[in-house]
Design an enzyme around this catalytic site. Structure first.
Site, PDB file in Angstrom:
ATOM      1  N   ALA A 272       0.968  -0.872   0.024  1.00 42.93           N
ATOM      2  CA  ALA A 272       0.056   0.001  -0.013  1.00 42.93           C
ATOM      3  C   ALA A 272       1.047   1.245   0.206  1.00 42.93           C
ATOM      4  O   ALA A 272       0.785   1.952   1.056  1.00 42.93           O
ATOM      5  CB  ALA A 272      -0.803  -0.059   1.368  1.00 42.93           C
ATOM      6  N   HIS A 446     -24.691  19.805  23.750  1.00 38.41           N
ATOM      7  CA  HIS A 446     -24.070  19.010  24.647  1.00 38.41           C
ATOM      8  C   HIS A 446     -24.813  17.664  24.927  1.00 38.41           C
ATOM      9  O   HIS A 446     -26.053  17.964  25.165  1.00 38.41           O
ATOM     10  CB  HIS A 446     -23.891  19.953  25.899  1.00 38.41           C
ATOM     11  CG  HIS A 446     -23.492  19.216  27.028  1.00 38.41           C
ATOM     12  ND1 HIS A 446     -21.996  19.006  27.180  1.00 38.41           N
ATOM     13  CD2 HIS A 446     -23.891  18.466  28.090  1.00 38.41           C
ATOM     14  CE1 HIS A 446     -21.742  18.310  28.346  1.00 38.41           C
ATOM     15  NE2 HIS A 446     -23.052  18.201  28.947  1.00 38.41           N
TER      16      HIS A 446
HETATM   17  P1  NAI Z   1      -0.556   6.888   0.700  1.00 38.19           P
HETATM   18  O1  NAI Z   1      -0.063   7.710  -0.223  1.00 38.19           O
HETATM   19  O2  NAI Z   1      -1.804   7.305   1.647  1.00 38.19           O
HETATM   20  O3  NAI Z   1       0.296   6.225   1.548  1.00 38.19           O
HETATM   21  C1  NAI Z   1       1.728   5.500   1.042  1.00 38.19           C
HETATM   22  C2  NAI Z   1       2.580   5.368   1.978  1.00 38.19           C
HETATM   23  O4  NAI Z   1       3.495   4.452   1.650  1.00 38.19           O
HETATM   24  C3  NAI Z   1       3.118   6.587   2.238  1.00 38.19           C
HETATM   25  O5  NAI Z   1       3.489   6.644   3.809  1.00 38.19           O
HETATM   26  C4  NAI Z   1       4.825   6.364   1.698  1.00 38.19           C
HETATM   27  O6  NAI Z   1       5.469   7.188   2.385  1.00 38.19           O
HETATM   28  C5  NAI Z   1       5.002   5.114   1.943  1.00 38.19           C
HETATM   29  N1  NAI Z   1       5.836   4.384   0.877  1.00 38.19           N
HETATM   30  C6  NAI Z   1       5.996   4.775  -0.268  1.00 38.19           C
HETATM   31  N2  NAI Z   1       6.821   4.147  -1.010  1.00 38.19           N
HETATM   32  C7  NAI Z   1       7.331   3.212  -0.035  1.00 38.19           C
HETATM   33  C8  NAI Z   1       8.291   2.056   0.006  1.00 38.19           C
HETATM   34  N3  NAI Z   1       8.843   1.838  -1.029  1.00 38.19           N
HETATM   35  N4  NAI Z   1       8.549   1.269   1.119  1.00 38.19           N
HETATM   36  C9  NAI Z   1       7.624   1.751   2.160  1.00 38.19           C
HETATM   37  N5  NAI Z   1       6.913   2.799   2.332  1.00 38.19           N
HETATM   38  C10 NAI Z   1       6.749   3.269   1.099  1.00 38.19           C
HETATM   39  O7  NAI Z   1      -1.265   5.806  -0.227  1.00 38.19           O
HETATM   40  P2  NAI Z   1      -2.203   4.372   0.000  1.00 38.19           P
HETATM   41  O8  NAI Z   1      -2.284   4.145   1.584  1.00 38.19           O
HETATM   42  O9  NAI Z   1      -1.799   3.482  -0.792  1.00 38.19           O
HETATM   43  O10 NAI Z   1      -3.317   5.015  -0.651  1.00 38.19           O
HETATM   44  C11 NAI Z   1      -3.690   5.377  -1.946  1.00 38.19           C
HETATM   45  C12 NAI Z   1      -4.600   6.761  -1.951  1.00 38.19           C
HETATM   46  O11 NAI Z   1      -6.052   6.167  -1.737  1.00 38.19           O
HETATM   47  C13 NAI Z   1      -4.261   7.626  -1.104  1.00 38.19           C
HETATM   48  O12 NAI Z   1      -4.157   8.930  -1.758  1.00 38.19           O
HETATM   49  C14 NAI Z   1      -5.478   8.062  -0.523  1.00 38.19           C
HETATM   50  O13 NAI Z   1      -6.017   9.303  -0.630  1.00 38.19           O
HETATM   51  C15 NAI Z   1      -6.592   7.086  -1.131  1.00 38.19           C
HETATM   52  N6  NAI Z   1      -7.424   6.565   0.135  1.00 38.19           N
HETATM   53  C16 NAI Z   1      -8.196   7.159   0.853  1.00 38.19           C
HETATM   54  C17 NAI Z   1      -8.888   6.630   2.003  1.00 38.19           C
HETATM   55  C18 NAI Z   1      -9.642   7.677   2.857  1.00 38.19           C
HETATM   56  O14 NAI Z   1      -9.844   8.575   2.532  1.00 38.19           O
HETATM   57  N7  NAI Z   1     -10.143   7.146   4.054  1.00 38.19           N
HETATM   58  C19 NAI Z   1      -8.851   5.248   2.388  1.00 38.19           C
HETATM   59  C20 NAI Z   1      -7.671   4.569   1.254  1.00 38.19           C
HETATM   60  C21 NAI Z   1      -7.189   5.134   0.369  1.00 38.19           C
END
Ligand code: NAI
Ligand code: FAD
Length: 467
Positions: A272, A446
């Site tokens: 992810a 409240h």
């Molecule tokens: P993300 O961008 O939130 O997190 C990815 C993480 O992986 C970051 O902390 C980054 O530093 C880390 N990372 C990157 N390359 C890496 C590596 N090679 N090794 C270890 N760590 C690494 O992306 P994520 O969680 O995959 O989600 C994708 C998208 O989906 C996001 O942009 C988010 O906005 C959306 N999403 C939104 C949700 C919500 O609104 N509740 C829920 C799930 C996804």
């Protein structure tokens, strides 16, 4: 070609929250609309494999966790829960199916034509859908995004050992050990699901902190809370390889800055590390449309690309990859196409992480706000909020950042059980150009968690009551 000689006034490619909402809005405005979708059901990533199924698993696992891990016992309810994972999955599938069928109903009701198949450009006004050409005066690219792959770590959702978010929604059994690569939104949400159901979860994050892009205090508090819940973290660490033998994966890890490698074995690995815009297969070359360095399609404030007649919205364009951002852009692009003015305030897109407690924010982080000028900050802990305290939910806080000179609210951040609901009042206050004083002197019911927002606003001016 005259406007009336096109098959459609507007054709959306992709029926996610951007495309399907835009198509419905355009039809409501009297346009003849088509929406191309290659998936068997409408709703895109969000309804099929994103927001909705993940929230179904988060909601159900929250109840299991409360029963299994003492939260219910605290309220005098002693139970020993038995996990019926197939039934938990069935309610997830049911939620998805109900909502995707709902979009199909809305398409019929609004006379939006669903063109089933894969779309690619023939020219700026002609799109081929599985070999059949359709013309439109305006084409809107709303193709969304898909999982970013990590070199050396091969995802195989069917096998269920190394999975992406889609595979992680559907695991047929609770893994004993799970490694999540990426401490972002998906990692923390899906990691929480399986931790609650019994997995030992370790999050490997490349950066030195979780949740990039969020306010610094929020990132620190979130890490403390997740660690207290039993998640383990390997920060400033990169994964350099992965081998799968039978039902086990062995990862090779190294410090991000370089150094000695170590191995880690897990029953399940969730990749992810972000998502990338979907532009492959659209034949953008045919219309001379290039993507930027991040693979996104650049647009102006009317969502026009550099090619006349072609616009783009949602995850495929710059900005946060969020369903509500895509939806609002869908509405706005339809309004522009219909000759109206469509507005999206990209400075005020709230973000919510649906963990327990929830994490939410809107506007600037304290760090970003301080770079722009003098600020005043008010904080209020949930432990001092009567409702959170009564509900045994002491973790988290609300933080409000206001301009020191004008008192205008620049950013609001919260960690609280219902932070995702609370953030909306902050977004609205900010949309109306509100000050911390405006929030402080707004009567809040409240006992509600939202009173913590009022108290944090009072704290900006140095006078919260319950602290
Ligand atoms: P993300 O961008 O939130 O997190 C990815 C993480 O992986 C970051 O902390 C980054 O530093 C880390 N990372 C990157 N390359 C890496 C590596 N090679 N090794 C270890 N760590 C690494 O992306 P994520 O969680 O995959 O989600 C994708 C998208 O989906 C996001 O942009 C988010 O906005 C959306 N999403 C939104 C949700 C919500 O609104 N509740 C829920 C799930 C996804
Ligand atoms: P998408 O929803 O990706 O839809 C694009 C559609 O276009 C897809 O159905 C695809 O099949 C179709 N398509 C692509 N190319 C073609 C083509 N050439 N021809 C025909 N059809 C095509 N966001 C939130 O705001 N809140 C959340 O809680 C949340 N949770 C998430 C959880 C997970 C696990 C994931 C993965 C994402 C989550 N998101 C969440 C992000 C959200 O799903 C996306 O931001 C949103 O779906 C983007 O909408 P979109 O319309 O731009 O694209």
């Amino acid at each position: 070609m005259t406007a009336s000689s096109y098959d459609f006034d507007v054709l959306f490619i992709g029926a996610g929250p951007g495309g399907y909402v835009g198509a419905i809005r355009a039809a409501q405005l009297g346009l003849k609309v088509a929406c191309v979708e290659s998936r068997a059901t409408l709703g895109g990533t969000c309804l099929n494999v994103g927001c909705i199924p993940s929230k179904a698993m988060l909601h159900a696992s929250e109840f299991y966790d409360a029963a299994a891990n003492g939260a219910m016992a605290k309220m005098g309810i002693e139970v020993s829960p038995k996990l019926n994972l197939p039934a938990m999955h069935a309610q997830r599938v049911d939620a998805v199916s109900g909502l995707t069928k709902g979009i199909e109903f809305l398409f019929k009701k609004n006379k939006v034509t669903w063109l089933k198949g894969h779309a690619s450009f023939v020219d700026a006004h002609t799109v081929s859908v599985d070999g059949q050409n359709h013309t439109a005066k305006e084409v809107v690219i709303a193709t969304g995004s898909s999982v970013t792959q990590l070199p050396g770590v091969e995802i195989d959702n069917a096998k269920g050992v190394v999975v992406d978010s889609t595979g992680a929604l559907e695991l047929p059994a609770v893994p004993k050990t799970m490694v999540v690569i990426g401490g972002g939104v998906i990692g923390l949400e899906m990691g929480s699901v399986w931790r609650r159901l019994g997995a030992k979860v370790t999050v490997v994050e490349y950066l030195d902190q979780l949740l990039p892009g969020m306010d610094g205090d929020i990132r620190k508090e979130a890490a403390r809370i997740f660690a207290k819940q039993g998640m383990e973290f390997k920060l400033s660490t990169k994964v350099t390889g992965c081998t799968v033998k039978g039902k086990k994966a062995t990862l090779t890890l190294e410090p991000a800055a370089g150094g000695e490698a170590e191995e880690m074995t897990a029953d399940c690995v969730l990749v992810a590390i972000g998502r990338k815009p979907n532009t492959e297969g659209l034949n953008l070359d045919a219309i001379g449309l290039a993507t930027n360095a991040r693979g996104q399609i650049e647009v102006d404030h009317e969502f026009r690309t550099s090619v006349p007649g072609v616009r783009a919205i949602g995850d495929v364009v710059p900005g946060p990859m969020l369903a509500h951002k895509a939806e609002d852009e869908g509405i706005a692009v339809a309004e522009w196409i219909a000759g109206q003015v469509g507005i999206v305030n990209h400075d005020l897109i709230p973000g919510v992480v649906y963990t327990w407690p929830e994490i939410a924010g809107v506007g600037l982080t304290e760090e970003a706000a301080r770079q722009k000028g003098e600020v005043k900050v008010g904080k209020f802990p949930m432990a001092a909020n009567s409702r959170a305290k009564t509900n045994h939910e002491p973790d988290g806080f609300v933080k409000i950042i206001a301009d020191a000179a004008t008192d205008k609210v620049l950013g609001v951040w919260c960690i609280a059980s219902v932070a995702g609901t609370m953030i909306q009042q902050a977004t609205q206050a900010m949309e109306f150009g509100g000050t911390s004083e405006d929030i402080a002197y707004t009567c809040h019911a409240h006992p509600t968690h939202s009173e913590a927002i009022k108290e944090a606003a009072m704290a900006v001016r140095g006078k919260p009551i319950h602290m």
